[in-house]
Design an enzyme around this catalytic site. Structure first.
Site, PDB file in Angstrom:
ATOM      1  N   HIS A  97       9.979  -8.464  -3.844  1.00  0.00           N
ATOM      2  CA  HIS A  97       9.596  -7.276  -3.074  1.00  0.00           C
ATOM      3  C   HIS A  97      10.728  -6.279  -3.267  1.00  0.00           C
ATOM      4  O   HIS A  97      11.863  -6.553  -2.878  1.00  0.00           O
ATOM      5  CB  HIS A  97       9.459  -7.675  -1.601  1.00  0.00           C
ATOM      6  CG  HIS A  97       8.760  -6.647  -0.771  1.00  0.00           C
ATOM      7  ND1 HIS A  97       9.179  -5.337  -0.702  1.00  0.00           N
ATOM      8  CD2 HIS A  97       7.651  -6.737   0.009  1.00  0.00           C
ATOM      9  CE1 HIS A  97       8.358  -4.666   0.099  1.00  0.00           C
ATOM     10  NE2 HIS A  97       7.412  -5.481   0.538  1.00  0.00           N
ATOM     11  N   HIS A 133       2.510  -4.520 -10.426  1.00  0.00           N
ATOM     12  CA  HIS A 133       2.775  -4.293  -8.997  1.00  0.00           C
ATOM     13  C   HIS A 133       1.537  -3.721  -8.316  1.00  0.00           C
ATOM     14  O   HIS A 133       0.579  -3.334  -8.990  1.00  0.00           O
ATOM     15  CB  HIS A 133       4.000  -3.390  -8.827  1.00  0.00           C
ATOM     16  CG  HIS A 133       3.760  -2.004  -9.336  1.00  0.00           C
ATOM     17  ND1 HIS A 133       4.143  -1.600 -10.587  1.00  0.00           N
ATOM     18  CD2 HIS A 133       3.138  -0.934  -8.784  1.00  0.00           C
ATOM     19  CE1 HIS A 133       3.781  -0.341 -10.774  1.00  0.00           C
ATOM     20  NE2 HIS A 133       3.160   0.085  -9.696  1.00  0.00           N
ATOM     21  N   HIS A 182      -0.556  -1.440  -5.031  1.00  0.00           N
ATOM     22  CA  HIS A 182      -0.609  -0.350  -4.046  1.00  0.00           C
ATOM     23  C   HIS A 182      -1.727  -0.676  -3.070  1.00  0.00           C
ATOM     24  O   HIS A 182      -2.847  -0.994  -3.484  1.00  0.00           O
ATOM     25  CB  HIS A 182      -0.869   0.982  -4.734  1.00  0.00           C
ATOM     26  CG  HIS A 182       0.231   1.387  -5.674  1.00  0.00           C
ATOM     27  ND1 HIS A 182       1.342   2.095  -5.261  1.00  0.00           N
ATOM     28  CD2 HIS A 182       0.405   1.153  -7.001  1.00  0.00           C
ATOM     29  CE1 HIS A 182       2.152   2.279  -6.301  1.00  0.00           C
ATOM     30  NE2 HIS A 182       1.602   1.721  -7.374  1.00  0.00           N
ATOM     31  N   HIS A 193      -1.149  -2.052 -10.872  1.00  0.00           N
ATOM     32  CA  HIS A 193      -0.634  -1.334 -12.044  1.00  0.00           C
ATOM     33  C   HIS A 193       0.076  -2.306 -12.978  1.00  0.00           C
ATOM     34  O   HIS A 193       0.966  -3.044 -12.541  1.00  0.00           O
ATOM     35  CB  HIS A 193       0.350  -0.239 -11.612  1.00  0.00           C
ATOM     36  CG  HIS A 193      -0.331   0.916 -10.939  1.00  0.00           C
ATOM     37  ND1 HIS A 193       0.334   1.809 -10.129  1.00  0.00           N
ATOM     38  CD2 HIS A 193      -1.623   1.316 -10.977  1.00  0.00           C
ATOM     39  CE1 HIS A 193      -0.538   2.712  -9.697  1.00  0.00           C
ATOM     40  NE2 HIS A 193      -1.725   2.441 -10.184  1.00  0.00           N
ATOM     41  N   THR A 212       3.768   7.176 -10.256  1.00  0.00           N
ATOM     42  CA  THR A 212       3.303   7.624  -8.939  1.00  0.00           C
ATOM     43  C   THR A 212       4.381   7.458  -7.873  1.00  0.00           C
ATOM     44  O   THR A 212       4.113   7.647  -6.699  1.00  0.00           O
ATOM     45  CB  THR A 212       2.045   6.852  -8.510  1.00  0.00           C
ATOM     46  OG1 THR A 212       2.392   5.470  -8.314  1.00  0.00           O
ATOM     47  CG2 THR A 212       0.935   6.967  -9.532  1.00  0.00           C
TER      48      THR A 212
END
Ligand SMILES: *[C@@H]1O[C@H](CO)[C@@H](O)[C@H](O)[C@H]1NC(C)=O
Ligand SMILES: *[C@@H]1O[C@H](CO)[C@@H](O)[C@H](O)[C@H]1NC(C)=O
Ligand SMILES: *[C@@H]1O[C@H](CO)[C@@H](O)[C@H](O)[C@H]1NC(C)=O
Ligand SMILES: *[C@@H]1O[C@H](CO)[C@@H](O)[C@H](O)[C@H]1NC(C)=O
Ligand SMILES: *[C@@H]1O[C@H](CO)[C@@H](O)[C@H](O)[C@H]1NC(C)=O
Ligand SMILES: [Zn+2]
Length: 302
Positions: free
Chosen positions: A84, A116, A118, A141, A212
């Site tokens: 994390h 990872h 979102h 992603h 992003t």
């Protein structure tokens, strides 16, 4: 001046989602609206994510098929390193796995550097990309880098809601559940193809965008798969229960950019009350519905 100094002192890394030697940012007080004040690139004209308006997408019959190399063969059921990083749950493939993508508009082979996620704090949002304004509950992603330095392509997969659990995700979710902070590293054998749609043809949308997350570096090739992976509301709770309750940036303006596709997309529609995400309009209807329940219970009680 201070801003410039801070920026040049602290932001040697242009890897965005890969390193963290940048000024503090997050999804709350130092959230996406604040990023452009610290990271100049975040207010550029070619930012990600975007809303993929299907009526605006250009079908390009010359686009080569997307090749997702060795994702699905047995030798890639290899050790991944999960942690994390304070912003997301991120997994690094073993250096030997050499998973890659090629084809589409890519001029060379791009190798996977991390995977990872979102997500959002409720099941009606969480994705970064939207299609015809429809939000999805989760987006993964796959960040790839070419041999040419600082050349990135991100493969994106959107998730849709379904009533029952997607059993294929269970082992991953138990790892995600334990990946609580940066001091935790979990080495785990995991078949990454479970995060890809099961269709053999991988139709896609393609456009030029950015990372992003800060520093929002542009020049990134985005490939968003047209088919989605199912997940249940219960399974999503593993993400929404994370120390970071949501970590998505809203769609950015398209400006003069073109979105290409290797197929002719239909307008995106919510197919049924279950099994698909809800558009903003549907979500508003749900809120109106809850509001009327609140009003009714108010009237009954008083
Ligand atoms: C992967 O290995 C398993 C067990 O060894 C085997 O049953 C399966 O067919 C293999 N799959 C592929 C795609 O090679
Ligand atoms: C996972 O990362 C940790 C911390 O950087 C490192 O010690 C470990 O060797 C890594 N494991 C693998 C399989 O890459
Ligand atoms: C997630 O972790 C919590 C607390 O450690 C545990 O109670 C729960 O059963 C876990 N859920 C899954 C699906 O692993
Ligand atoms: C990570 O979580 C563990 C378990 O709750 C805790 O002991 C540790 O202090 C945490 N580390 C950081 C850097 O927050
Ligand atoms: C992305 O940018 C490159 C370089 O400017 C350009 O050649 C390419 O056509 C663009 N791709 C799309 C999909 O607009
Ligand atoms: Zn991302």
């Amino acid at each position: 001046m201070l801003r410039l100094l801070l920026f040049s002192l602290l932001s040697y890394s242009t890897l965005g989602e890969l390193r963290s030697s940048t000024p503090h940012w997050d999804y709350q007080r130092h959230g996406p609206d604040a990023w452009p004040h610290v990271f100049d690139a975040c207010e550029g004209d070619a930012q990600s994510p975007i809303d993929i308006r299907t009526s605006h997408v250009k079908y390009d019959s010359h686009l080569a098929p997307l090749l997702i190399n060795s994702y699905t063969t047995n030798n890639t059921i290899s050790v991944w390193n999960f942690t994390h990083n304070g912003h997301t749950i991120i997994a690094y493939p073993s250096p030997l796995s050499r998973l890659s993508i090629s084809g589409a508009s890519l001029r060379e082979v791009y190798y996977l550097v991390n995977v990872h996620f979102h997500w959002g704090y409720h099941p009606y949002h969480g994705s970064e990309h939207t299609i015809d304004s429809t939000k999805f509950p989760l987006e993964v992603h796959f960040v790839h880098e070419a041999r040419s330095p600082n050349t990135y392509a991100v493969l994106s997969v959107l998730f849709t809601l379904q009533r029952h659990d997607n059993e294929q995700l269970n082992d991953l979710l138990s790892i995600v559940n334990q990946t609580i902070n940066a001091s935790v590293w979990i080495e785990y054998r995991f078949d990454v193809s479970r995060l890809l749609p099961t269709t053999s043809t991988k139709h896609f949308f393609l456009y030029n965008g950015s990372f992003t997350v800060p520093p929002c570096t542009e020049g990134i090739t985005w490939i968003v798969l047209a088919k989605h992976v199912p997940i249940s509301v219960d399974q999503l709770e593993i993400f929404s229960g994370n120390s970071v309750p949501s970590n998505f940036r809203s769609p950015q303006k398209l400006s003069s950019r073109t979105i290409l596709a290797d197929f002719e997309p239909e307008p995106y529609e919510v197919e049924s009350s279950h099994g698909t995400p809800h558009s903003t309009a549907n979500h508003a209807q749900i809120s109106m519905f809850s509001l009327s329940i609140i009003i009714v219970s108010f009237l009954t009680n008083y």
